[in-house]
Design a protein around this motif. Structure first.
Motif, PDB file in Angstrom:
ATOM      1  N   UNK A 283       0.908  -1.165  -0.217  1.00  0.00           N
ATOM      2  CA  UNK A 283      -0.418   0.194   0.207  1.00  0.00           C
ATOM      3  C   UNK A 283       1.054   1.636   0.038  1.00  0.00           C
ATOM      4  N   UNK A 284       2.053   1.352   0.345  1.00  0.00           N
ATOM      5  CA  UNK A 284       2.963   2.391   0.503  1.00  0.00           C
ATOM      6  C   UNK A 284       3.823   2.830  -0.805  1.00  0.00           C
ATOM      7  N   UNK A 285       4.126   3.922  -0.618  1.00  0.00           N
ATOM      8  CA  UNK A 285       4.814   4.925  -2.066  1.00  0.00           C
ATOM      9  C   UNK A 285       6.004   4.827  -1.795  1.00  0.00           C
ATOM     10  N   UNK A 286       7.147   3.602  -2.283  1.00  0.00           N
ATOM     11  CA  UNK A 286       8.233   3.705  -2.175  1.00  0.00           C
ATOM     12  C   UNK A 286       9.434   3.829  -3.543  1.00  0.00           C
ATOM     13  N   UNK A 287       8.571   4.560  -4.098  1.00  0.00           N
ATOM     14  CA  UNK A 287       9.507   5.132  -5.608  1.00  0.00           C
ATOM     15  C   UNK A 287      10.099   6.588  -5.179  1.00  0.00           C
ATOM     16  N   UNK A 288       9.486   6.811  -4.397  1.00  0.00           N
ATOM     17  CA  UNK A 288       9.827   8.337  -4.310  1.00  0.00           C
ATOM     18  C   UNK A 288      10.848   9.210  -3.096  1.00  0.00           C
ATOM     19  N   UNK A 289      12.591   9.643  -3.844  1.00  0.00           N
ATOM     20  CA  UNK A 289      13.665   9.079  -3.214  1.00  0.00           C
ATOM     21  C   UNK A 289      13.378   9.944  -2.113  1.00  0.00           C
TER      22      UNK A 289
END
Length: 362
Positions: A283-289
């Protein structure tokens, strides 16, 4: 026609020998005492009088036992029975004394003097008192047996209830595990399928990592309910590596395990921590550094703490929360009053903190 059979408590077949021993000792004691103080008497006189005393003893005990069946008439029945017993006992004493006197003494006995009546009444009340003590003792033993039986049945009932609760809990936990596993498999297989189309060599490596994770799950299921906590932690590490091989992720994973003895012996239920970690990838957004997710896992001798943070995508699908519900149910069942689970969600992020008090291991 129905026949009613009444058995006096304490007068069953297995107790007849004890009654016989008691009466033999009692009669021997009284005869020795009487011959020491008064002088020798005729055996027939002893025989007839003690037959009368024994009959009075059991008749009076029977009378007391029957008054229990009629609580409203207990006092009138008891007084009437005592009066009837006294009259019959006195008349039979007159008959025995008259007969013995004719055989051995030739002189008529003194039957109606105050002294003679008092002696007969005293003897009758003495035997009745013995019968009353016998009856009260039997009632006490009977009540004790009933209470003991009730306590035994209550303990057995509680034991059966605890067994049923334990079986129900095991069934619920097994069902929850079955619900958790498809989530994990479907998510990962879908990603491996997408990877296989672009990076087949990397997909083969991911499949090997997945097989190792599944093997760990199968080993955990083949054991008892709990597994070593360190195995669960290693499982999480392998899971994160697998996710990293499937896609580019920005995740800060911090593992703080204090050095204490017997940490390898700490047991923990499987698929609780891993489900919470899986939620981050699901469910999380892990692509944003600029907004990396974070996982902090702290383990000490008596405490386990997990903190997670992840950003949320604006296009995120609605969450049904089945995995979180299952985790909370298992925590409540396995760690009652020993855990705290807090989570917060807003429009942009999701945070979670789980704290569990662990049992000490020697």
């Amino acid at each position: 026609m129905t026949k009613f059979r009444y058995v006096l408590p304490g007068l069953s077949k297995k107790h007849l020998l004890l009654h016989g021993i008691f009466w033999a000792a009692f009669i021997a004691y009284e005869i020795i005492l009487a011959e020491t103080l008064i002088g020798r008497d005729y055996p027939l006189n002893y025989l007839l009088h003690y037959l009368l005393y024994v009959s009075l003893f059991y008749h009076h005990a029977f009378l007391l036992r029957k008054t229990v069946d009629f609580p409203r008439l207990r006092l009138p029945l008891l007084l009437g029975g005592l009066a009837a017993q006294l009259i019959i006992f006195y008349l039979l004493n007159i008959l025995i004394a008259t007969w013995i006197s004719k055989i051995y003494y030739q002189d008529p006995p003194e039957l109606f003097s105050i002294n003679a009546v008092a002696q007969v009444a005293y003897r009758m009340l003495y035997i009745a008192g013995m019968a009353t003590a016998f009856w009260m003792g039997q009632i006490g033993i009977e009540q004790h047996r009933k209470v003991h039986q009730m306590e035994k049945e209550e303990l057995q009932s509680r034991y059966r209830q605890e067994q049923l609760k334990a079986e129900k809990l095991q069934a619920e936990l097994a069902f929850l595990k079955v619900q958790i596993r498809p989530h994990f498999l479907l998510n990962v297989l879908q990603k491996i399928y997408m990877q296989a189309r672009k990076q087949p060599e990397q997909a083969r490596h991911s499949i090997m990592q997945l097989s190792e994770l599944i093997q760990t799950q199968l080993i955990a299921d083949s054991r008892l309910q709990d597994i070593p906590l360190m195995e669960e932690i290693r499982y999480i590490q392998n899971y994160i590596r697998l996710q990293g091989s499937l896609k580019t992720i920005h995740l800060d994973f911090r593992l703080d395990i204090q050095n204490f003895p017997n940490k390898e012996k700490i047991l923990f239920p499987p698929l609780i921590l891993s489900t919470l970690i899986e939620n981050i990838f699901q469910h999380g957004l892990l692509s944003d550094p600029l907004q990396p997710a974070s996982i902090e896992l702290h383990l000490s001798e008596r405490l386990l703490r997990l903190r997670t943070f992840n950003a949320l995508s604006a296009t995120q699908l609605p969450r049904h929360g089945i995995g979180m519900q299952n985790v909370r149910k298992r925590l409540t069942s396995l760690f009652p009053e020993r855990y705290e689970l807090q989570h917060h969600k807003d429009e942009n992020s999701y945070q979670l903190e789980l704290t569990i008090e662990l049992q000490a291991y020697d």
